[in-house]
Motif scaffolding. Structure first.
Motif, PDB file in Angstrom:
ATOM      1  N   MET A  21       0.829  -1.202   0.000  1.00  0.00           N
ATOM      2  CA  MET A  21       0.000   0.000   0.000  1.00  0.00           C
ATOM      3  C   MET A  21       0.869   1.260   0.000  1.00  0.00           C
ATOM      4  SD  MET A  21      -3.009   0.752  -0.258  1.00  0.00           S
ATOM      5  CE  MET A  21      -4.198   2.010  -0.006  1.00  0.00           C
ATOM      6  N   ARG A  22       1.921   1.260   0.785  1.00  0.00           N
ATOM      7  CA  ARG A  22       2.839   2.412   0.792  1.00  0.00           C
ATOM      8  C   ARG A  22       3.491   2.590  -0.570  1.00  0.00           C
ATOM      9  NH1 ARG A  22       5.402   0.885   6.539  1.00  0.00           N
ATOM     10  NH2 ARG A  22       3.768   1.791   7.828  1.00  0.00           N
ATOM     11  N   LEU A  23       3.901   1.492  -1.172  1.00  0.00           N
ATOM     12  CA  LEU A  23       4.500   1.552  -2.496  1.00  0.00           C
ATOM     13  C   LEU A  23       3.508   2.110  -3.512  1.00  0.00           C
ATOM     14  CD1 LEU A  23       6.847   0.904  -4.418  1.00  0.00           C
ATOM     15  CD2 LEU A  23       5.848  -1.374  -4.672  1.00  0.00           C
ATOM     16  N   PHE A  24       2.275   1.635  -3.462  1.00  0.00           N
ATOM     17  CA  PHE A  24       1.234   2.116  -4.357  1.00  0.00           C
ATOM     18  C   PHE A  24       1.033   3.624  -4.200  1.00  0.00           C
ATOM     19  CE2 PHE A  24      -3.256   3.051  -5.180  1.00  0.00           C
ATOM     20  CZ  PHE A  24      -3.356   2.604  -6.490  1.00  0.00           C
ATOM     21  N   MET A  25       0.982   4.094  -2.951  1.00  0.00           N
ATOM     22  CA  MET A  25       0.796   5.524  -2.715  1.00  0.00           C
ATOM     23  C   MET A  25       1.986   6.331  -3.216  1.00  0.00           C
ATOM     24  SD  MET A  25      -1.031   5.417   1.018  1.00  0.00           S
ATOM     25  CE  MET A  25      -0.982   7.170   1.247  1.00  0.00           C
ATOM     26  N   GLN A  26       3.186   5.820  -3.010  1.00  0.00           N
ATOM     27  CA  GLN A  26       4.378   6.539  -3.455  1.00  0.00           C
ATOM     28  C   GLN A  26       4.475   6.601  -4.972  1.00  0.00           C
ATOM     29  OE1 GLN A  26       7.571   4.489  -1.555  1.00  0.00           O
ATOM     30  NE2 GLN A  26       7.295   5.538   0.400  1.00  0.00           N
ATOM     31  N   LEU A  27       3.977   5.586  -5.656  1.00  0.00           N
ATOM     32  CA  LEU A  27       4.064   5.566  -7.107  1.00  0.00           C
ATOM     33  C   LEU A  27       2.956   6.374  -7.777  1.00  0.00           C
ATOM     34  CD1 LEU A  27       5.001   1.842  -7.795  1.00  0.00           C
ATOM     35  CD2 LEU A  27       6.471   3.845  -7.979  1.00  0.00           C
ATOM     36  N   PHE A  28       1.741   6.276  -7.266  1.00  0.00           N
ATOM     37  CA  PHE A  28       0.616   6.859  -7.978  1.00  0.00           C
ATOM     38  C   PHE A  28       0.218   8.254  -7.519  1.00  0.00           C
ATOM     39  CE2 PHE A  28       0.123   2.380  -9.034  1.00  0.00           C
ATOM     40  CZ  PHE A  28       0.061   2.490 -10.409  1.00  0.00           C
ATOM     41  N   THR A  29       0.629   8.683  -6.350  1.00  0.00           N
ATOM     42  CA  THR A  29       0.303  10.033  -5.916  1.00  0.00           C
ATOM     43  C   THR A  29       0.943  11.084  -6.810  1.00  0.00           C
ATOM     44  OG1 THR A  29      -0.054   9.316  -3.648  1.00  0.00           O
ATOM     45  CG2 THR A  29       0.361  11.648  -3.993  1.00  0.00           C
ATOM     46  N   PRO A  30       2.238  10.997  -7.095  1.00  0.00           N
ATOM     47  CA  PRO A  30       2.803  11.989  -8.017  1.00  0.00           C
ATOM     48  C   PRO A  30       2.188  11.931  -9.405  1.00  0.00           C
ATOM     49  CG  PRO A  30       4.552  10.852  -6.861  1.00  0.00           C
ATOM     50  CD  PRO A  30       3.281  10.135  -6.540  1.00  0.00           C
ATOM     51  N   LEU A  31       1.859  10.734  -9.858  1.00  0.00           N
ATOM     52  CA  LEU A  31       1.232  10.602 -11.169  1.00  0.00           C
ATOM     53  C   LEU A  31      -0.114  11.317 -11.203  1.00  0.00           C
ATOM     54  CD1 LEU A  31       1.309   9.288 -13.983  1.00  0.00           C
ATOM     55  CD2 LEU A  31       0.154   7.331 -12.966  1.00  0.00           C
ATOM     56  N   LEU A  32      -0.916  11.145 -10.167  1.00  0.00           N
ATOM     57  CA  LEU A  32      -2.204  11.818 -10.114  1.00  0.00           C
ATOM     58  C   LEU A  32      -2.057  13.326  -9.983  1.00  0.00           C
ATOM     59  CD1 LEU A  32      -4.250   9.389  -7.845  1.00  0.00           C
ATOM     60  CD2 LEU A  32      -4.506   9.771 -10.286  1.00  0.00           C
ATOM     61  N   LEU A  33      -1.060  13.768  -9.218  1.00  0.00           N
ATOM     62  CA  LEU A  33      -0.860  15.199  -9.037  1.00  0.00           C
ATOM     63  C   LEU A  33      -0.417  15.880 -10.329  1.00  0.00           C
ATOM     64  CD1 LEU A  33       0.852  15.289  -5.541  1.00  0.00           C
ATOM     65  CD2 LEU A  33      -1.474  15.962  -6.114  1.00  0.00           C
ATOM     66  N   LEU A  34       0.149  15.130 -11.247  1.00  0.00           N
ATOM     67  CA  LEU A  34       0.520  15.690 -12.536  1.00  0.00           C
ATOM     68  C   LEU A  34      -0.548  15.466 -13.592  1.00  0.00           C
ATOM     69  CD1 LEU A  34       4.282  14.727 -12.717  1.00  0.00           C
ATOM     70  CD2 LEU A  34       3.302  16.968 -12.278  1.00  0.00           C
ATOM     71  N   SER A  35      -1.238  14.336 -13.537  1.00  0.00           N
ATOM     72  CA  SER A  35      -2.186  14.014 -14.602  1.00  0.00           C
ATOM     73  C   SER A  35      -3.492  14.803 -14.502  1.00  0.00           C
ATOM     74  CB  SER A  35      -2.473  12.518 -14.624  1.00  0.00           C
ATOM     75  OG  SER A  35      -3.107  12.119 -13.440  1.00  0.00           O
ATOM     76  N   VAL A  36      -3.962  15.093 -13.306  1.00  0.00           N
ATOM     77  CA  VAL A  36      -5.224  15.833 -13.176  1.00  0.00           C
ATOM     78  C   VAL A  36      -5.099  17.265 -13.710  1.00  0.00           C
ATOM     79  CG1 VAL A  36      -6.913  16.719 -11.530  1.00  0.00           C
ATOM     80  CG2 VAL A  36      -6.114  14.373 -11.335  1.00  0.00           C
ATOM     81  N   PRO A  37      -4.117  18.063 -13.260  1.00  0.00           N
ATOM     82  CA  PRO A  37      -3.986  19.394 -13.871  1.00  0.00           C
ATOM     83  C   PRO A  37      -3.633  19.330 -15.357  1.00  0.00           C
ATOM     84  CG  PRO A  37      -2.766  19.312 -11.821  1.00  0.00           C
ATOM     85  CD  PRO A  37      -3.198  17.915 -12.136  1.00  0.00           C
ATOM     86  N   GLY A  38      -2.840  18.334 -15.743  1.00  0.00           N
ATOM     87  CA  GLY A  38      -2.507  18.184 -17.160  1.00  0.00           C
ATOM     88  C   GLY A  38      -3.740  17.901 -18.007  1.00  0.00           C
ATOM     89  N   ALA A  39      -4.607  17.041 -17.517  1.00  0.00           N
ATOM     90  CA  ALA A  39      -5.850  16.741 -18.233  1.00  0.00           C
ATOM     91  C   ALA A  39      -6.748  17.971 -18.317  1.00  0.00           C
ATOM     92  CB  ALA A  39      -6.582  15.588 -17.550  1.00  0.00           C
ATOM     93  N   LEU A  40      -6.774  18.769 -17.261  1.00  0.00           N
ATOM     94  CA  LEU A  40      -7.553  20.011 -17.300  1.00  0.00           C
ATOM     95  C   LEU A  40      -6.999  20.980 -18.331  1.00  0.00           C
ATOM     96  CD1 LEU A  40      -8.308  20.729 -13.542  1.00  0.00           C
ATOM     97  CD2 LEU A  40      -9.955  20.298 -15.347  1.00  0.00           C
ATOM     98  N   ILE A  41      -5.701  21.096 -18.403  1.00  0.00           N
ATOM     99  CA  ILE A  41      -5.094  21.999 -19.388  1.00  0.00           C
ATOM    100  C   ILE A  41      -5.391  21.525 -20.807  1.00  0.00           C
ATOM    101  CG2 ILE A  41      -2.888  22.802 -20.322  1.00  0.00           C
ATOM    102  CD1 ILE A  41      -1.866  22.931 -17.439  1.00  0.00           C
ATOM    103  N   ILE A  42      -5.267  20.231 -21.051  1.00  0.00           N
ATOM    104  CA  ILE A  42      -5.546  19.698 -22.390  1.00  0.00           C
ATOM    105  C   ILE A  42      -7.019  19.882 -22.744  1.00  0.00           C
ATOM    106  CG2 ILE A  42      -5.683  17.557 -23.736  1.00  0.00           C
ATOM    107  CD1 ILE A  42      -3.091  16.710 -22.274  1.00  0.00           C
ATOM    108  N   ALA A  43      -7.912  19.617 -21.786  1.00  0.00           N
ATOM    109  CA  ALA A  43      -9.347  19.811 -22.047  1.00  0.00           C
ATOM    110  C   ALA A  43      -9.658  21.280 -22.306  1.00  0.00           C
ATOM    111  CB  ALA A  43     -10.160  19.291 -20.863  1.00  0.00           C
TER     112      ALA A  43
END
Length: 75
Positions: free
Chosen positions: A8-30
């Motif tokens: 679970m810690r590994l999952f959080m460490q891997l996917f938290t930065p991805l989500l923090l970049l992908s959500v604003p990135g998706a908003l900018i592209i949209a």
């Protein structure tokens, strides 16, 4: 139980930065695809947050032990 916590810690460490970049990135592209969704200034502020957030977060982790303890309690 310890393996599950570790995974679970590994999952959080891997996917938290991805989500923090992908959500604003998706908003900018949209916003670029659909006129009127977000203004240029809002896209610029989202881009700035995407750029500076990891740096600020790492500084908080290094400088403040209370912040590290809160994250450890959440995990």
């Amino acid at each position: 139980n310890r393996i599950r916590k570790s995974v679970m810690r590994l999952f959080m460490q891997l996917f938290t930065p991805l989500l923090l970049l992908s959500v604003p990135g998706a908003l900018i592209i949209a916003a670029l695809r659909a006129d009127g969704l977000l203004s240029f200034e809002q896209c610029l502020s989202l881009f700035t947050v995407m750029l500076l957030h990891p740096i600020a977060h790492n500084l908080l982790l290094i400088l403040t032990p209370n912040f590290r303890q809160k994250i450890a309690r959440l995990i």
